[in-house]
Write an enzyme that holds these catalytic residues in place. Structure first.
Site, mmCIF file in Angstrom:
data_model
loop_
_atom_site.group_PDB
_atom_site.id
_atom_site.type_symbol
_atom_site.label_atom_id
_atom_site.label_comp_id
_atom_site.label_asym_id
_atom_site.label_seq_id
_atom_site.Cartn_x
_atom_site.Cartn_y
_atom_site.Cartn_z
ATOM 1 N N ASP A 69 32.956 47.598 31.147
ATOM 2 C CA ASP A 69 34.125 46.745 31.302
ATOM 3 C C ASP A 69 34.032 46.044 32.654
ATOM 4 O OD1 ASP A 69 36.648 45.651 31.726
ATOM 5 O OD2 ASP A 69 37.732 47.517 31.354
ATOM 6 N N ILE A 70 33.910 44.732 32.644
ATOM 7 C CA ILE A 70 33.736 43.981 33.896
ATOM 8 C C ILE A 70 34.914 44.168 34.840
ATOM 9 C CG2 ILE A 70 34.689 41.774 33.096
ATOM 10 C CD1 ILE A 70 32.239 40.470 34.610
ATOM 11 N N ASN A 116 38.296 28.897 30.888
ATOM 12 C CA ASN A 116 38.476 27.575 30.301
ATOM 13 C C ASN A 116 38.744 26.610 31.453
ATOM 14 O OD1 ASN A 116 41.351 27.511 30.886
ATOM 15 N ND2 ASN A 116 41.598 28.918 29.165
ATOM 16 N N GLY A 164 39.323 36.737 25.274
ATOM 17 C CA GLY A 164 38.065 37.418 25.576
ATOM 18 C C GLY A 164 38.035 37.981 26.986
ATOM 19 N N VAL A 165 36.867 37.846 27.627
ATOM 20 C CA VAL A 165 36.683 38.407 28.968
ATOM 21 C C VAL A 165 37.641 37.746 29.961
ATOM 22 C CG1 VAL A 165 34.798 36.867 29.720
ATOM 23 C CG2 VAL A 165 34.966 39.156 30.658
ATOM 24 N N ASP A 166 37.907 36.463 29.809
ATOM 25 C CA ASP A 166 38.828 35.774 30.713
ATOM 26 C C ASP A 166 40.230 36.374 30.613
ATOM 27 O OD1 ASP A 166 39.376 33.754 32.662
ATOM 28 O OD2 ASP A 166 40.200 32.455 31.094
ATOM 29 N N THR A 168 29.322 33.063 25.217
ATOM 30 C CA THR A 168 28.871 33.645 23.947
ATOM 31 C C THR A 168 30.013 34.091 23.048
ATOM 32 O OG1 THR A 168 28.654 35.856 24.910
ATOM 33 C CG2 THR A 168 26.700 34.434 24.958
ATOM 34 N N GLY A 169 31.223 34.040 23.537
ATOM 35 C CA GLY A 169 32.380 34.429 22.736
ATOM 36 C C GLY A 169 32.898 33.250 21.929
ATOM 37 N N TYR A 195 33.234 30.263 22.646
ATOM 38 C CA TYR A 195 32.494 29.008 22.806
ATOM 39 C C TYR A 195 31.248 28.965 21.930
ATOM 40 C CZ TYR A 195 35.443 27.355 26.642
ATOM 41 O OH TYR A 195 36.486 26.897 27.405
#
Length: 168
Positions: A10-11, A24, A32-34, A120-121, A123
């Site tokens: 987990d980042i 974005n 997602g990660v953002d 990669t999500g 996008y």
């Protein structure tokens, strides 16, 4: 010399000077990660992003990390390319994301940085190609950053990134 490692995890729980978010253009949070990074950092991150943005695809900008724990000093926001088949400059834009993040990290004096798999999500960038570009760009970009961590959120991403790291 920069050390690159691949980690399954987990980042938002990384212990680095900076973490990268696949943002974005508004820098106000997304999915997602953002979204995970924004939730962990608190609402101040979206306010700081709104004041700083917009950010063009391939570029990167930094904000404080606010409430991230363990403490991280900076969030580096980068906007990856939306996959349109690969003939619209996507590889160059993706490589630029990684280069610009390292440049921003150098400007901030960060010695360690954690990256997700950018674009990669939602996008839609093909994960195998993205891993190849990430590793090549991180290896070939001059930087004062000493430790780069590529954070995979699942086993498949880990295998792709670790495979690319071993192959290059």
């Amino acid at each position: 010399m920069t050390t690159i490692t691949v980690v399954l995890g987990d980042i938002t729980s990384e212990r680095t000077d900076a973490i990268v978010t696949a943002a974005n253009e508004s820098l106000m949070g997304g999915r997602g990660v953002d979204g995970a990074i924004h939730r962990a950092a608190g609402p101040q991150l979206a306010r700081a992003g709104a004041a700083l943005g917009p950010c063009a695809p391939g570029d990167a900008m930094a904000t404080p990390a606010f409430d991230l724990w363990p403490p991280v000093a900076h969030v580096i926001h980068t906007v990856g390319p939306i996959w349109e088949g690969g003939d619209h400059g996507e590889p160059e834009l993706l490589a630029s994301c990684y280069r610009r993040c390292l440049e921003v990290a150098d400007q901030l004096g960060a010695s360690s940085i954690a990256f997700p798999a950018i674009a990669t999500g939602i996008y839609g960038y093909p994960a195998e190609q993205a891993a190849r570009i990430a590793v090549h760009t991180l290896r070939s970009t001059p930087t004062a950053v000493q430790a780069v961590r590529l954070i995979a959120f699942d086993e498949a991403s880990y295998d792709l990134m670790a495979g690319e790291l071993a192959a290059q």
